[in-house]
Design a protein around this motif. Structure first.
Motif, PDB file in Angstrom:
ATOM      1  N   ARG A   1      22.495  39.194  48.625  1.00  0.00           N
ATOM      2  CA  ARG A   1      23.594  40.166  48.525  1.00  0.00           C
ATOM      3  C   ARG A   1      24.487  39.753  47.372  1.00  0.00           C
TER       4      ARG A   1
ATOM      5  N   GLU B   1      27.566  39.351  46.419  1.00  0.00           N
ATOM      6  CA  GLU B   1      28.912  39.282  46.970  1.00  0.00           C
ATOM      7  C   GLU B   1      29.722  38.324  46.126  1.00  0.00           C
TER       8      GLU B   1
ATOM      9  N   ARG C   1      29.954  32.325  52.016  1.00  0.00           N
ATOM     10  CA  ARG C   1      29.457  33.588  51.483  1.00  0.00           C
ATOM     11  C   ARG C   1      28.640  33.320  50.220  1.00  0.00           C
TER      12      ARG C   1
HETATM   13 MG    MG Z   1      29.077  41.334  54.630  1.00  0.00          MG
END
Ligand code: MG
Ligand code: ATP
Length: 416
Positions: free
Chosen positions: A113, A115, A121
């Motif tokens: 992802r 991000e 994260r």
């Molecule tokens: Mg998320």
């Protein structure tokens, strides 16, 4: 650049491999106890699968996917989550023709992802998860929640909070979304930019916005607007959880935001010193198989972040101890002893004893030092008079005690 991993990625280095392996083994063991079998799907899929399967209106599809054209001009996407691929495989392999439910799990499944990288994260991370197809009763919702909690606890993770919610089905949700939009409309200018965009495409997701969620606690609740079937399902879920001895909180702000989630959604959150961290998220997706072209089949699953589990283990001092690299290290002096050492190591390994000898042509002293550094439990010395008399000197590296053992008994001595 050359020796710097891309932003948002992490190496799994040999010294930490046991952490991943232990989390993988735990997942496999607990899933097998409940009749789940493993599935592995490709790391990339046709982009369309995620547009349909995760949903065009979601943040993941709108902003976070790694999408590119391959040399054949196809649009390809690195998988951002596990459910869409597993569902595609379920349909493609006609697994719906087999006895239902179809219960499967995956371990260390990479997910990509785009991000903003920050603590917890990453842009490539890994998930352990399960998917169950063909089971509509709320007992299976409770089963996968119990399984997720068992896995987290078996990994030593504590302070777990289970939050559940229901986001209804297409029938009752539509009417609810109208009410929600009516409520949000006058507040819109005070919400963050992302939420202003979400208002028309995915208003439900505004409720779990980290910035705006707090301001919206008096929003109409989906739970109070469920149709009879969805309300009944939620009631049964609560009963099954109680029967399984699992405590829960109801949190109407958990919406998960993927288009095909229906009814049950849940998250498992743990407290860390930097605040709460979601380690697992899941939900029911009764519309997904049909949406992707298969026969109407209910589905449910969860995904848990492996890197986040490792973070939490570290924060809670719950990391397993690193296993010793060797049970025995063979120290040799001279060419003849090295040849004998090669033989001895072969015998030790054949007997299941983790062992090695020096491969760097070190002095005897340096070999001892090395054995100590890598944490070998014992050192077996092949040298000098002892060796010519057919004996091996065995030193216990923890206590320092030494003893002579006949060469032909040394393997069973070490094993015992
Ligand atoms: Mg998320
Ligand atoms: P979040 O609200 O934290 O963005 P999410 O709803 O996007 O989570 P899911 O799609 O449910 O996350 O993924 C399941 C689990 O995967 C999460 O609970 C989390 O543990 C982990 N996870 C999700 N995104 C990341 C990421 N970018 N890096 C590391 N782990 C992640």
């Amino acid at each position: 650049m050359l020796t710097q991993a891309p932003k948002g990625t992490q190496d799994m280095l040999p010294a930490n491999a046991y952490r991943w392996q232990s989390i993988e083994e735990t997942m496999r063991r607990i899933c097998a106890l409940a009749g789940y079998r493993e599935i592995r799907t490709p790391m990339f899929e046709h982009t369309e699968l995620f547009q349909r399967g995760v949903g065009d209106t979601t943040d993941v599809v709108q902003k976070e996917m790694y999408t590119f054209n391959d040399k054949g001009g196809r649009s390809i996407t690195l998988k951002p989550e596990g459910t869409a691929g597993a569902t595609r495989a379920f349909i493609e392999a006609h697994l719906f023709a087999e006895p239902m439910p179809c219960k499967m799990y995956y371990v260390s499944c990479p997910a990509f992802r785009y991000e903003k990288p920050q603590s917890g994260r990453l842009r490539q991370f890994h998930q352990n998860g399960v998917e169950v197809f063909g089971a509509k009763d709320a007992s299976v919702d409770a089963e996968i929640i119990a399984l997720a909690l068992d896995v987290l606890k078996a990994n030593g993770i504590e302070n777990l909070k289970l939050a559940i919610n229901s986001i209804g089905c297409p029938t009752c949700r539509q009417a609810y979304l109208e009410k929600l939009k009516e409520y949000l409309q006058p507040k819109l200018s005070g919400l963050c930019k992302t939420c202003q965009e979400r208002f028309s495409r995915n208003p439900l997701r505004i409720l779990d916005c980290k910035e705006d969620g707090e301001k919206l606690t008096d929003a109409p609740s989906m739970l109070e607007n469920l149709c009879d079937e969805c309300a009944g399902h939620f009631e049964k879920l609560k009963q099954y959880l109680e029967a399984a001895g699992i405590s829960y909180e109801i949190d109407s702000r958990i919406v998960r935001g993927l288009d095909y989630y229906t009814k049950t959604v849940f998250e498992i959150i743990t407290e860390t010193e930097n605040g709460p961290l979601t380690v697992c998220g899941g939900g029911r997706y009764d519309g997904l198989v049909e949406e992707l072209g298969g026969p109407a089949t209910p589905g449910i699953g969860f995904g848990m972040g492996v890197e986040r589990m490792i973070m939490v283990q570290d924060a809670q001092n719950a990391a397993p101890k690193a296993p010793a690299l060797y049970d025995a290290f063979v120290v040799t002096m001279g060419d003849e002893a090295r040849l004998e050492g090669m033989k001895l190591v072969r015998e030790l390994r054949a007997a299941g004893v983790r062992s090695d000898l020096d491969h760097a042509a070190r002095s005897m002293k340096a070999q001892f030092k090395y054995a100590d550094k890598v944490g070998a439990a014992r050192v077996l010395v092949l040298a000098g008079d002892e060796m010519s008399q057919g004996m091996v000197k065995v030193r216990d590296m923890n206590g320092g005690a030494e003893q002579l053992v006949p060469r032909d008994q040394v393997v069973s001595f070490v094993k015992g």
